[in-house]
Design a protein around this motif. Structure first.
Motif, PDB file in Angstrom:
ATOM      1  N   PRO A  82       0.387   4.854   3.763  1.00 17.09           N
ATOM      2  CA  PRO A  82      -0.088   4.182   2.543  1.00 17.09           C
ATOM      3  C   PRO A  82      -0.899   5.103   1.630  1.00 17.09           C
ATOM      4  O   PRO A  82      -2.025   5.458   1.957  1.00 17.09           O
ATOM      5  CB  PRO A  82      -0.989   3.062   3.092  1.00 17.09           C
ATOM      6  N   VAL A  93      -4.616   1.051   5.161  1.00 18.56           N
ATOM      7  CA  VAL A  93      -4.221   0.397   3.907  1.00 18.56           C
ATOM      8  C   VAL A  93      -5.473   0.036   3.113  1.00 18.56           C
ATOM      9  O   VAL A  93      -6.558  -0.102   3.669  1.00 18.56           O
ATOM     10  CB  VAL A  93      -3.381  -0.875   4.154  1.00 18.56           C
ATOM     11  N   HIS A 113      -2.360  -2.564  -1.177  1.00 18.90           N
ATOM     12  CA  HIS A 113      -1.178  -2.604  -0.312  1.00 18.90           C
ATOM     13  C   HIS A 113      -0.883  -3.983   0.265  1.00 18.90           C
ATOM     14  O   HIS A 113      -0.069  -4.115   1.174  1.00 18.90           O
ATOM     15  CB  HIS A 113      -1.340  -1.590   0.830  1.00 18.90           C
TER      16      HIS A 113
END
Ligand SMILES: [Fe+2]
Length: 447
Positions: A198, A231, A236
């Motif tokens: 991410p 994340v 996200h």
């Protein structure tokens, strides 16, 4: 007659393109172990619009219906879209099983799925792949021409940030495009490299977790917890929702194929494989695989390699004694954009510093093994197969043996290449091929 067939093919190709954003592709799904009847997952992507979808598998001369489910991914810049998934069940091991996908009653896609084989099979492995280059496309074609039973990508699946939008441009059209897409015929497996995690400012990053369907038998990680892909809340969320139970767990897993047990590790910087929880999982997984003839570990960051690039990315070296203890035969990695092979070796770490610093230790090298006449290895053979499409590293080292580490036995960085593993009972044959099918390296391991 030929023209008619061509037109028919063209018509079906156009129809598939307008029905799907991404046409159906096979995944191993959450099926780590082979069973008397096997299964595969089938995924495809469409616009965010209702339709009556149905998958049918041919069994005993009849079409058996299977209901698909979907998750939405609403992460810009792509418009919201659906990721459909159906599990193809009750598949006879080793068979090629016809399947078809229907939308609103009409067949919109047909192919045959290669079910996991019980013994002899061909696995193709490469990494550092989808950067949109001509070399990526040429290699993908050669991979299809090698007729694998399954394909495993050792990370850096999609450049530059593993985004859903990049998959749409650089990944699916290459590996799952055309009239006979390879991904519709054999399962692809993957693992996250440093480009698949991410990224903080990209809401459609880490698409790996939403687009792939792989075993969920890895360490039980918590979102936001240690060793999990990090994340950012508010960035996200859509990706995490679309991933469902795959996030963050699907980063590491294991599976059996034929007589091989594969242990697949997330080696990104946020993981610590010396931590008790990850180490316990790795030990338990390898211990449980004692009955397998072969044990192979796949991960992104190599333990041992000779390229000047990424030379100090050695943080996975401390797991070496565990791999040796449980009789791992091969380690396959990417990250470094070339092909490399070591002699069978054992390694005892003596000094483990911070990430990005060398991990020092003592080596025991099997000098007798040559992979041709002497094929029983005393130690683990480490392969780097990161020449799958992205720009090559340190081409000059190919011919400068003095620049290689003393245990490196092959180093090819002047062309892109992929690894073909043919495993048949107690013999494992490894070949490294380029896009023209030229053999760059070959070795045989026997038990
Ligand atoms: Fe990488």
């Amino acid at each position: 007659m030929r023209l008619a067939i061509l037109l028919l093919l063209l018509a079906s190709l156009l129809r598939a393109q307008e029905v799907f954003l991404v046409q159906p592709y096979l995944q191993l799904g959450d099926a780590p172990k082979a069973a008397a009847v096997d299964r595969l997952d089938l995924l495809w992507q469409t616009e965010d619009r209702d339709a009556a979808w149905r998958v049918e598998v041919k069994a005993g001369g009849r079409w058996k219906p299977l209901p698909p489910a979907f998750r939405r991914l609403d992460a810009p810049p792509l418009p919201p879209h659906r990721i459909y998934r159906a599990t193809l069940k009750d598949l006879p091991p080793g068979a090629r099983v016809p399947y078809r996908v229907k939308r609103d009653g009409a067949v919109v896609f047909e192919a045959q799925a290669q079910v996991r084989k019980p013994d002899a099979h061909r696995m193709v492995v490469f990494g550092d792949a989808a950067d949109g280059s001509r070399e990526q496309a040429a290699l993908a074609q050669a991979v299809a021409g090698a007729h694998p039973d399954a394909v495993l990508l050792v990370g850096d699946l999609v450049y530059g940030m593993g985004l859903a939008s990049e998959y749409r441009q650089r990944f699916f059209p290459i590996y799952n495009g055309g009239s006979r897409p390879l991904m519709a015929q054999v399962p692809f497996l993957g693992l996250p490299g440093n480009h698949d995690v991410p990224f903080r400012r990209a809401p459609d990053a880490a698409a790996y977790f939403a687009y792939w369907s792989l075993p969920l038998n890895g360490p039980a990680l918590e979102p936001g917890g240690p060793n999990a892909a990090p994340v950012v809340a508010g960035v996200h969320d859509a990706m995490v929702a679309a991933a469902g139970p795959a996030f963050p767990r699907m980063a590491s897993y294991s599976f059996d194929y034929g007589r091989v047990h594969w242990t697949v590790l997330d080696s990104n910087v946020y993981t610590d494989w010396t931590s008790p929880v990850l180490r316990a999982w790795l030990e338990a997984d390898l211990k449980a695989a004692k009955a397998a003839t072969w044990r192979i570990v796949a991960l992104h960051h190599p333990l041992f390699q000779s390229s000047r690039s990424h030379m100090d990315d050695q943080w996975m070296r401390p797991i070496s004694p565990v791999l040796e203890k449980y009789g791992v035969d091969l380690v396959l990695a990417g990250h470094v954009h070339n092909y490399q092979r070591t002699a069978p070796l054992r390694f005892t770490p003596t000094k483990v510093g911070p990430r990005g610093r060398p991990v020092e230790g003592t080596f025991t090298v099997d000098e007798a093994f040559d992979g041709k006449t002497i094929t029983r290895a005393k130690g683990v053979v480490h392969i780097v197969t990161g020449a799958g499409g992205a720009e090559l590293y340190d081409r000059w080292q190919t011919d400068v043996r003095a620049s290689w580490q003393p245990w490196t036995r092959a180093f090819v960085s002047d062309r892109h290449s992929f690894t073909v593993l043919d495993v048949d009972g107690r013999e494992l044959r490894l070949r490294q091929l380029d896009a023209e099918g030229r053999e760059l390296d070959a070795l045989t391991l026997t038990k």
